[in-house]
Design a protein around this motif. Structure first.
Motif, short mmCIF file in Angstrom:
data_model
loop_
_atom_site.label_atom_id
_atom_site.label_comp_id
_atom_site.label_asym_id
_atom_site.label_seq_id
_atom_site.Cartn_x
_atom_site.Cartn_y
_atom_site.Cartn_z
N GLN A 138 0.81 -1.22 0.00
CA GLN A 138 0.00 0.00 0.00
C GLN A 138 0.85 1.27 0.00
N LEU A 139 2.14 1.14 0.23
CA LEU A 139 3.03 2.30 0.19
C LEU A 139 3.23 2.77 -1.24
N THR A 140 3.38 4.06 -1.42
CA THR A 140 3.55 4.62 -2.75
C THR A 140 5.03 4.57 -3.16
N ALA A 141 5.28 4.80 -4.42
CA ALA A 141 6.67 4.86 -4.90
C ALA A 141 7.42 5.98 -4.21
N THR A 142 6.75 7.09 -3.96
CA THR A 142 7.38 8.22 -3.29
C THR A 142 7.74 7.88 -1.84
N ASP A 143 6.93 7.06 -1.19
CA ASP A 143 7.22 6.62 0.18
C ASP A 143 8.57 5.93 0.28
N HIS A 144 9.00 5.30 -0.79
CA HIS A 144 10.25 4.52 -0.78
C HIS A 144 11.49 5.34 -1.13
N LEU A 145 11.30 6.62 -1.47
CA LEU A 145 12.45 7.47 -1.79
C LEU A 145 13.21 7.86 -0.53
N PRO A 146 14.50 8.16 -0.65
CA PRO A 146 15.25 8.60 0.54
C PRO A 146 14.92 10.04 0.93
N GLN A 147 14.94 10.29 2.21
CA GLN A 147 14.77 11.63 2.76
C GLN A 147 16.03 12.42 2.43
N PRO A 148 15.93 13.59 1.80
CA PRO A 148 17.13 14.35 1.44
C PRO A 148 18.00 14.72 2.64
N SER A 149 17.38 14.95 3.79
CA SER A 149 18.13 15.42 4.96
C SER A 149 19.01 14.34 5.59
N ASN A 150 18.54 13.08 5.59
CA ASN A 150 19.30 12.05 6.29
C ASN A 150 19.41 10.71 5.56
N GLY A 151 18.78 10.60 4.40
CA GLY A 151 18.86 9.37 3.62
C GLY A 151 17.93 8.27 4.06
N GLU A 152 17.21 8.47 5.17
CA GLU A 152 16.25 7.46 5.64
C GLU A 152 15.08 7.39 4.65
N VAL A 153 14.54 6.21 4.48
CA VAL A 153 13.39 6.04 3.60
C VAL A 153 12.23 6.90 4.12
N LYS A 154 11.56 7.60 3.20
CA LYS A 154 10.54 8.57 3.59
C LYS A 154 9.46 7.99 4.50
N TRP A 155 8.91 6.82 4.16
CA TRP A 155 7.81 6.31 4.99
C TRP A 155 8.30 5.95 6.39
N GLU A 156 9.54 5.49 6.52
CA GLU A 156 10.07 5.17 7.84
C GLU A 156 10.28 6.44 8.64
N ASN A 157 10.82 7.48 8.01
CA ASN A 157 11.03 8.75 8.66
C ASN A 157 9.69 9.36 9.11
N ARG A 158 8.72 9.32 8.23
CA ARG A 158 7.41 9.88 8.54
C ARG A 158 6.69 9.09 9.63
N THR A 159 6.89 7.79 9.66
CA THR A 159 6.31 6.97 10.73
C THR A 159 6.94 7.34 12.07
N ALA A 160 8.25 7.59 12.09
CA ALA A 160 8.92 8.00 13.32
C ALA A 160 8.39 9.36 13.78
N TRP A 161 8.14 10.28 12.86
CA TRP A 161 7.56 11.57 13.24
C TRP A 161 6.13 11.37 13.75
N GLN A 162 5.39 10.48 13.12
CA GLN A 162 4.02 10.20 13.58
C GLN A 162 4.06 9.60 14.98
N ARG A 163 5.04 8.77 15.27
CA ARG A 163 5.21 8.22 16.61
C ARG A 163 5.38 9.36 17.62
#
Length: 105
Positions: free
Chosen positions: A40-65
Protein backbone atom coordinates in the motif's frame (compact mmCIF):
# COMPACT_ATOMS: atom_id res chain seq x y z
CA UNK A 1 4.26 12.58 -5.94
CA UNK A 2 1.95 11.32 -3.23
CA UNK A 3 2.98 10.16 0.24
CA UNK A 4 0.94 7.95 2.55
CA UNK A 5 -0.84 10.32 4.97
CA UNK A 6 0.42 10.57 8.54
CA UNK A 7 -3.02 9.47 9.82
CA UNK A 8 -2.71 6.21 7.88
CA UNK A 9 0.81 5.63 9.17
CA UNK A 10 -0.53 6.22 12.68
CA UNK A 11 -3.29 3.63 12.25
CA UNK A 12 -0.76 1.13 10.92
CA UNK A 13 1.50 1.87 13.88
CA UNK A 14 -1.30 1.33 16.42
CA UNK A 15 -2.39 -1.89 14.75
CA UNK A 16 1.14 -3.21 14.47
CA UNK A 17 2.10 -2.43 18.05
CA UNK A 18 -1.07 -4.11 19.29
CA UNK A 19 -0.30 -7.21 17.24
CA UNK A 20 3.22 -7.22 18.71
CA UNK A 21 1.89 -7.28 22.27
CA UNK A 22 2.07 -3.53 22.77
CA UNK A 23 5.78 -2.83 22.22
CA UNK A 24 8.70 -3.39 19.89
CA UNK A 25 11.96 -1.90 18.78
CA UNK A 26 11.78 0.73 16.06
CA UNK A 27 13.40 -1.68 13.60
CA UNK A 28 11.04 -4.56 14.43
CA UNK A 29 7.96 -2.34 14.21
CA UNK A 30 9.00 -0.83 10.87
CA UNK A 31 9.82 -4.28 9.50
CA UNK A 32 6.37 -5.57 10.51
CA UNK A 33 4.66 -2.53 8.95
CA UNK A 34 6.62 -3.15 5.72
CA UNK A 35 5.58 -6.82 5.70
CA UNK A 36 1.90 -6.09 6.25
CA UNK A 37 1.35 -2.77 4.50
CA UNK A 38 4.24 -2.59 2.03
CA UNK A 39 2.05 -3.04 -1.06
CA UNK A 40 0.00 0.00 0.00
CA UNK A 41 3.03 2.30 0.19
CA UNK A 42 3.55 4.62 -2.75
CA UNK A 43 6.67 4.86 -4.90
CA UNK A 44 7.38 8.22 -3.29
CA UNK A 45 7.22 6.62 0.18
CA UNK A 46 10.25 4.52 -0.78
CA UNK A 47 12.45 7.47 -1.79
CA UNK A 48 15.25 8.60 0.54
CA UNK A 49 14.77 11.63 2.76
CA UNK A 50 17.13 14.35 1.44
CA UNK A 51 18.13 15.42 4.96
CA UNK A 52 19.30 12.05 6.29
CA UNK A 53 18.86 9.37 3.62
CA UNK A 54 16.25 7.46 5.64
CA UNK A 55 13.39 6.04 3.60
CA UNK A 56 10.54 8.57 3.59
CA UNK A 57 7.81 6.31 4.99
CA UNK A 58 10.07 5.17 7.84
CA UNK A 59 11.03 8.75 8.66
CA UNK A 60 7.41 9.88 8.54
CA UNK A 61 6.31 6.97 10.73
CA UNK A 62 8.92 8.00 13.32
CA UNK A 63 7.56 11.57 13.24
CA UNK A 64 4.02 10.20 13.58
CA UNK A 65 5.21 8.22 16.61
CA UNK A 66 6.38 11.50 18.18
CA UNK A 67 2.94 13.05 17.57
CA UNK A 68 1.33 10.00 19.16
CA UNK A 69 3.59 10.33 22.22
CA UNK A 70 2.39 13.94 22.61
CA UNK A 71 -1.21 12.72 22.24
CA UNK A 72 -0.65 10.16 25.00
CA UNK A 73 -1.04 7.08 22.79
CA UNK A 74 2.60 5.95 22.95
CA UNK A 75 5.10 6.00 25.79
CA UNK A 76 7.98 8.48 25.56
CA UNK A 77 11.56 7.32 25.65
CA UNK A 78 13.04 7.21 29.13
CA UNK A 79 16.43 5.96 28.00
CA UNK A 80 18.22 5.18 24.76
CA UNK A 81 17.02 1.93 23.22
CA UNK A 82 13.53 1.95 24.76
CA UNK A 83 10.94 0.26 22.54
CA UNK A 84 8.03 1.97 20.89
CA UNK A 85 5.18 1.10 23.28
CA UNK A 86 1.45 1.69 23.68
CA UNK A 87 0.01 3.49 26.69
CA UNK A 88 -3.40 2.58 28.12
CA UNK A 89 -4.90 5.21 25.81
CA UNK A 90 -2.97 3.63 22.92
CA UNK A 91 -4.40 0.22 23.76
CA UNK A 92 -7.90 1.74 23.78
CA UNK A 93 -7.26 3.29 20.35
CA UNK A 94 -5.90 -0.05 19.11
CA UNK A 95 -9.02 -1.88 20.33
CA UNK A 96 -11.22 0.74 18.66
CA UNK A 97 -9.39 0.20 15.36
CA UNK A 98 -9.67 -3.58 15.69
CA UNK A 99 -13.41 -3.37 16.38
CA UNK A 100 -13.89 -1.32 13.23
CA UNK A 101 -14.36 2.06 14.88
CA UNK A 102 -12.38 4.96 13.51
CA UNK A 103 -9.88 6.16 16.06
CA UNK A 104 -7.51 9.02 15.49
CA UNK A 105 -3.80 8.56 15.67
Amino acid sequence: MQLTPHEVLGRWLLTTLGEMGGAGSKQAVLRRIQERYGPQLTATDHLPQPSNGEVKWENRTAWQRNRMVKAGLLKPYEKHGDPWALTEAGWAAHRALESGQQGSA
